[in-house]
Design a protein around this motif. Structure first.
Motif, PDB file in Angstrom:
ATOM      1  N   LYS A 183       0.844  -1.201   0.000  1.00  0.00           N
ATOM      2  CA  LYS A 183       0.000   0.000   0.000  1.00  0.00           C
ATOM      3  C   LYS A 183       0.881   1.254   0.000  1.00  0.00           C
ATOM      4  CE  LYS A 183      -3.877  -2.398   1.202  1.00  0.00           C
ATOM      5  NZ  LYS A 183      -4.933  -2.663   0.245  1.00  0.00           N
ATOM      6  N   ALA A 209      -6.450   9.293  -1.300  1.00  0.00           N
ATOM      7  CA  ALA A 209      -6.583   9.801   0.069  1.00  0.00           C
ATOM      8  C   ALA A 209      -5.219  10.176   0.634  1.00  0.00           C
ATOM      9  CB  ALA A 209      -7.225   8.712   0.936  1.00  0.00           C
ATOM     10  N   VAL A 238      -8.920   5.161   8.728  1.00  0.00           N
ATOM     11  CA  VAL A 238      -8.695   4.056   7.795  1.00  0.00           C
ATOM     12  C   VAL A 238      -7.281   3.535   8.022  1.00  0.00           C
ATOM     13  CG1 VAL A 238      -8.622   3.378   5.361  1.00  0.00           C
ATOM     14  CG2 VAL A 238     -10.226   5.154   6.110  1.00  0.00           C
ATOM     15  N   LYS A 246      -4.460   0.447   7.265  1.00  0.00           N
ATOM     16  CA  LYS A 246      -4.183  -0.638   6.328  1.00  0.00           C
ATOM     17  C   LYS A 246      -2.839  -1.285   6.590  1.00  0.00           C
ATOM     18  CE  LYS A 246      -6.853   1.488   2.619  1.00  0.00           C
ATOM     19  NZ  LYS A 246      -6.940   1.805   1.189  1.00  0.00           N
ATOM     20  N   VAL A 299      -7.586  -4.275   5.924  1.00  0.00           N
ATOM     21  CA  VAL A 299      -8.063  -2.900   6.073  1.00  0.00           C
ATOM     22  C   VAL A 299      -9.065  -2.820   7.220  1.00  0.00           C
ATOM     23  CG1 VAL A 299      -9.297  -1.000   4.958  1.00  0.00           C
ATOM     24  CG2 VAL A 299      -7.722  -2.416   3.628  1.00  0.00           C
ATOM     25  N   ILE A 318     -11.583  -0.024   9.246  1.00  0.00           N
ATOM     26  CA  ILE A 318     -12.114   1.335   9.332  1.00  0.00           C
ATOM     27  C   ILE A 318     -12.662   1.501  10.744  1.00  0.00           C
ATOM     28  CG2 ILE A 318     -13.780   2.988   8.366  1.00  0.00           C
ATOM     29  CD1 ILE A 318     -13.147   1.808   5.665  1.00  0.00           C
ATOM     30  N   GLU A 326      -4.925   6.320   6.491  1.00  0.00           N
ATOM     31  CA  GLU A 326      -5.431   7.138   5.381  1.00  0.00           C
ATOM     32  C   GLU A 326      -6.599   8.018   5.808  1.00  0.00           C
ATOM     33  OE1 GLU A 326      -6.669   5.070   1.871  1.00  0.00           O
ATOM     34  OE2 GLU A 326      -4.745   4.062   1.660  1.00  0.00           O
ATOM     35  N   GLU A 327      -6.719   9.091   5.118  1.00  0.00           N
ATOM     36  CA  GLU A 327      -7.885   9.959   5.212  1.00  0.00           C
ATOM     37  C   GLU A 327      -9.087   9.164   4.690  1.00  0.00           C
ATOM     38  OE1 GLU A 327      -9.306  13.476   2.170  1.00  0.00           O
ATOM     39  OE2 GLU A 327      -7.277  12.686   2.105  1.00  0.00           O
ATOM     40  N   PHE A 328     -10.247   9.300   5.320  1.00  0.00           N
ATOM     41  CA  PHE A 328     -11.456   8.589   4.884  1.00  0.00           C
ATOM     42  C   PHE A 328     -12.085   9.342   3.718  1.00  0.00           C
ATOM     43  CE2 PHE A 328     -16.014   7.737   5.030  1.00  0.00           C
ATOM     44  CZ  PHE A 328     -16.027   6.355   5.074  1.00  0.00           C
ATOM     45  N   MET A 329     -12.347   8.619   2.645  1.00  0.00           N
ATOM     46  CA  MET A 329     -12.975   9.247   1.473  1.00  0.00           C
ATOM     47  C   MET A 329     -14.454   8.879   1.439  1.00  0.00           C
ATOM     48  SD  MET A 329     -10.153   8.657  -1.534  1.00  0.00           S
ATOM     49  CE  MET A 329      -9.941   6.891  -1.337  1.00  0.00           C
ATOM     50  N   GLU A 340     -18.128   3.424  -4.423  1.00  0.00           N
ATOM     51  CA  GLU A 340     -16.975   2.700  -4.974  1.00  0.00           C
ATOM     52  C   GLU A 340     -17.322   2.035  -6.285  1.00  0.00           C
ATOM     53  OE1 GLU A 340     -14.236   0.384  -2.318  1.00  0.00           O
ATOM     54  OE2 GLU A 340     -15.855   0.815  -0.919  1.00  0.00           O
ATOM     55  N   LYS A 350     -18.958  -6.040  -1.184  1.00  0.00           N
ATOM     56  CA  LYS A 350     -17.924  -6.652  -0.349  1.00  0.00           C
ATOM     57  C   LYS A 350     -18.446  -7.220   0.964  1.00  0.00           C
ATOM     58  CE  LYS A 350     -13.912  -4.737  -2.409  1.00  0.00           C
ATOM     59  NZ  LYS A 350     -12.851  -3.790  -2.507  1.00  0.00           N
ATOM     60  N   MET A 384     -12.915   5.545  -5.646  1.00  0.00           N
ATOM     61  CA  MET A 384     -13.958   6.186  -4.858  1.00  0.00           C
ATOM     62  C   MET A 384     -14.409   7.387  -5.668  1.00  0.00           C
ATOM     63  SD  MET A 384     -15.502   5.709  -1.965  1.00  0.00           S
ATOM     64  CE  MET A 384     -14.481   5.000  -0.665  1.00  0.00           C
ATOM     65  N   VAL A 388      -8.657   4.246  -4.551  1.00  0.00           N
ATOM     66  CA  VAL A 388      -8.666   3.588  -3.238  1.00  0.00           C
ATOM     67  C   VAL A 388      -7.498   2.621  -3.176  1.00  0.00           C
ATOM     68  CG1 VAL A 388      -9.945   2.117  -1.632  1.00  0.00           C
ATOM     69  CG2 VAL A 388     -11.184   3.731  -3.074  1.00  0.00           C
ATOM     70  N   GLU A 389      -7.383   1.803  -4.212  1.00  0.00           N
ATOM     71  CA  GLU A 389      -6.295   0.818  -4.237  1.00  0.00           C
ATOM     72  C   GLU A 389      -6.129   0.300  -5.649  1.00  0.00           C
ATOM     73  OE1 GLU A 389      -7.158  -3.008  -2.561  1.00  0.00           O
ATOM     74  OE2 GLU A 389      -9.006  -3.165  -3.693  1.00  0.00           O
TER      75      GLU A 389
HETATM   76  P1  AMP Z   1      -8.755  -1.823   0.038  1.00  0.00           P
HETATM   77  O1  AMP Z   1      -8.328  -3.224   0.399  1.00  0.00           O
HETATM   78  O2  AMP Z   1      -7.671  -0.815   0.057  1.00  0.00           O
HETATM   79  O3  AMP Z   1      -9.630  -1.797  -1.186  1.00  0.00           O
HETATM   80  O4  AMP Z   1      -9.803  -1.425   1.153  1.00  0.00           O
HETATM   81  C1  AMP Z   1     -10.938  -2.220   1.424  1.00  0.00           C
HETATM   82  C2  AMP Z   1     -12.153  -1.351   1.510  1.00  0.00           C
HETATM   83  O5  AMP Z   1     -12.000  -0.384   2.541  1.00  0.00           O
HETATM   84  C3  AMP Z   1     -12.410  -0.537   0.263  1.00  0.00           C
HETATM   85  O6  AMP Z   1     -13.086  -1.271  -0.696  1.00  0.00           O
HETATM   86  C4  AMP Z   1     -13.225   0.611   0.815  1.00  0.00           C
HETATM   87  O7  AMP Z   1     -14.560   0.209   1.007  1.00  0.00           O
HETATM   88  C5  AMP Z   1     -12.613   0.843   2.155  1.00  0.00           C
HETATM   89  N1  AMP Z   1     -11.592   1.896   2.095  1.00  0.00           N
HETATM   90  C6  AMP Z   1     -10.277   1.723   1.868  1.00  0.00           C
HETATM   91  N2  AMP Z   1      -9.625   2.900   1.885  1.00  0.00           N
HETATM   92  C7  AMP Z   1     -10.545   3.853   2.125  1.00  0.00           C
HETATM   93  C8  AMP Z   1     -10.489   5.260   2.301  1.00  0.00           C
HETATM   94  N3  AMP Z   1      -9.342   5.945   2.252  1.00  0.00           N
HETATM   95  N4  AMP Z   1     -11.656   5.913   2.528  1.00  0.00           N
HETATM   96  C9  AMP Z   1     -12.813   5.239   2.630  1.00  0.00           C
HETATM   97  N5  AMP Z   1     -12.925   3.906   2.506  1.00  0.00           N
HETATM   98  C10 AMP Z   1     -11.810   3.205   2.264  1.00  0.00           C
END
Ligand code: AMP
Ligand code: GLY
Length: 423
Positions: A103, A118, A141, A143, A153, A155, A184-187, A191, A213, A272, A281-282
């Protein structure tokens, strides 16, 4: 084909229809495969962590293209080991697969290439991470940096939960993946997933999808690998798609090429859609599972052609891939207990679920000696169908799902709800 899930079944099903492979008198092999994949490929077992063994098999069978389905062997550098021996591969190198494998790598690349994502902090100890929370607002957030099978991850709604989660992460909850934690900052936003093929220079849009998910209806309960998906995601309009390519995907591909580690294969951008525009996001370095299943249902062109063009750096000479204009939906049938400990061994009878044109991809099944299909994983089947619009696709997918006899399984009844609610 390397892998054993529903994604690999969908890819094998599509590759089995390839005219290029047929014309070359080619044959499909899969390792380890599954009973669904076995309908299209000769399955064998090779340990993908033993690169020499994989290379030896490919040389022996004169394999013309290796498709690496899941992320772990990509992050482990299997594509490099194969390419070093002159074997064509669909999938990125170890260096480029860091987009999914770390990440922190991706966040820093976003900084260098000015890609919207973010804000974040990298932390390597619990003390540092707890101090860094001061720079963020809840929800937090958190990770784990490395691969954690989609579970890394957290939250956290408040500071106390965040500190506890950080203690777990640095305490080894995710093993080596949690030695570093990105905050991370929450967005806010919706999605969506966007897919692109690239050979490191040319980029070709390869469809959009939305996944579900959480395990429960209304997007409740714990996170899973994905309980269902549909494609296309109409929320990614043609304008938005152009913006995603221009601001996110193209700068990523360019940056990696400039740094001497060009990306080749499919690039899966988790987005996002915020009030300020699309943000990353990733990244994943492989097709989504179950998103791949709905993309393959709609792909009209020869998948092998495009995969070979990625592997041989000739994507620029290919026409834009054609996707059916209708909607595809997949419903994941999981074993009770998933995403915790799934019940193993439940009997499955597919009946005539495919009669109306649906396709049942195998995700976690085995065949008994007596020919009975049984559940062998958390996500077991992906019942996939097409329709003229989201409603028709949903009707078709659930009509097929209801035909499947799988008493120890369950599935979400509301796949596609956001799109249906939009009317
Ligand atoms: P990721 O494995 O990075 O995709 O994260 C898993 C899930 O967490 C994502 O599908 C989003 O629903 C949520 N998520 C990850 N990063 C953020 C973020 N910065 N802000 C809001 N939601 C996030
Ligand atoms: N379905 C989400 C993923 O493949 O990462």
């Amino acid at each position: 084909m390397l892998g054993s899930g529903g994604r690999e079944h969908a890819l094998s099903w599509k590759l089995a229809q390839s005219r290029v492979i047929a014309k070359e008198g080619g044959k499909l092999f899969a390792s380890p495969g599954n009973p669904g994949i076995a309908e299209h490929a000769e399955c064998f077992d090779v340990d993908v962590t033993d690169h020499d063994l994989v290379v030896a098999f490919c040389e022996e069978e004169q394999i013309g293209l290796v498709v690496i389905g899941p992320e772990a062997p990509l992050v482990d550098g299997l594509a490099d080991s194969l390419r070093a021996e002159g074997i064509a591969v669909f999938g990125p190198s170890k260096a480029a697969a860091q987009l999914e494998g770390s990440k922190a790598f991706t966040k820093e690349l976003c900084d260098r290439a000015d890609i919207p994502t973010a804000g974040y902090a990298r932390t390597t100890s619990l003390e540092q991470a707890v101090a860094a929370l001061n720079d963020f607002e809840p929800p937090y957030v958190l990770k784990a940096d490395g691969l954690a099978a989609g579970k890394g991850v957290v939250i956290a709604e408040n500071r106390k939960d965040a500190e506890e989660a950080l203690a777990d992460m640095f305490g080894g909850q995710f093993g080596a993946a949690g030695a570093e934690v990105v905050i991370e900052e929450f967005m806010e936003g919706e999605e969506a997933s966007f897919f692109a093929l690239t050979d490191g220079a040319t980029i070709v849009a390869f469809g959009s999808a939305q996944d579900h998910k959480r395990v429960g209806e209304g997007d409740t309960g714990p996170n899973t690998g994905g309980m269902g998906a549909y494609s296309p995601a109409p929320i990614i309009t043609p304008e938005l798609r152009a913006e995603v390519i221009q601001k996110i995907v193209a700068p990523t591909v360019r940056q990696l090429a400039d740094e001497g580690t060009p990306y080749s294969g499919v690039l899966y951008a988790g987005l996002m859609l915020t009030d300020e525009g699309p943000k990353l996001v990733e990244y994943n370095c492989r097709f989504g599972d179950p998103e791949c299943q709905v993309l393959m249902m709609r792909l009209e062109d020869d998948l092998a052609d495009y995969m070979l063009a990625c592997a041989n750096n000739s994507l620029a000479s290919m026409p834009r891939p054609g996707f059916a204009p209708d909607t595809a939906m997949t419903v994941v049938m999981a074993a009770k207990g998933y995403p915790g400990t799934p019940e193993k061994g439940g009997a499955i009878d597919l009946k005539d679920a495919e009669a109306g044109g649906a396709k049942v991809f195998h995700a976690g099944t085995t065949l008994d000696d007596d020919g009975m299909l049984r559940a062998s994983g958390g996500r077991v089947l992906n019942v996939t169908a097409r329709g003229a619009d989201i409603r028709a696709a949903q009707d078709a997918a659930y009509a097929a799902t209801k035909k499947v006899d799988f008493p120890s399984g369950f599935y979400r009844k509301d796949i596609g709800w956001r799109e249906i609610a939009r009317g």
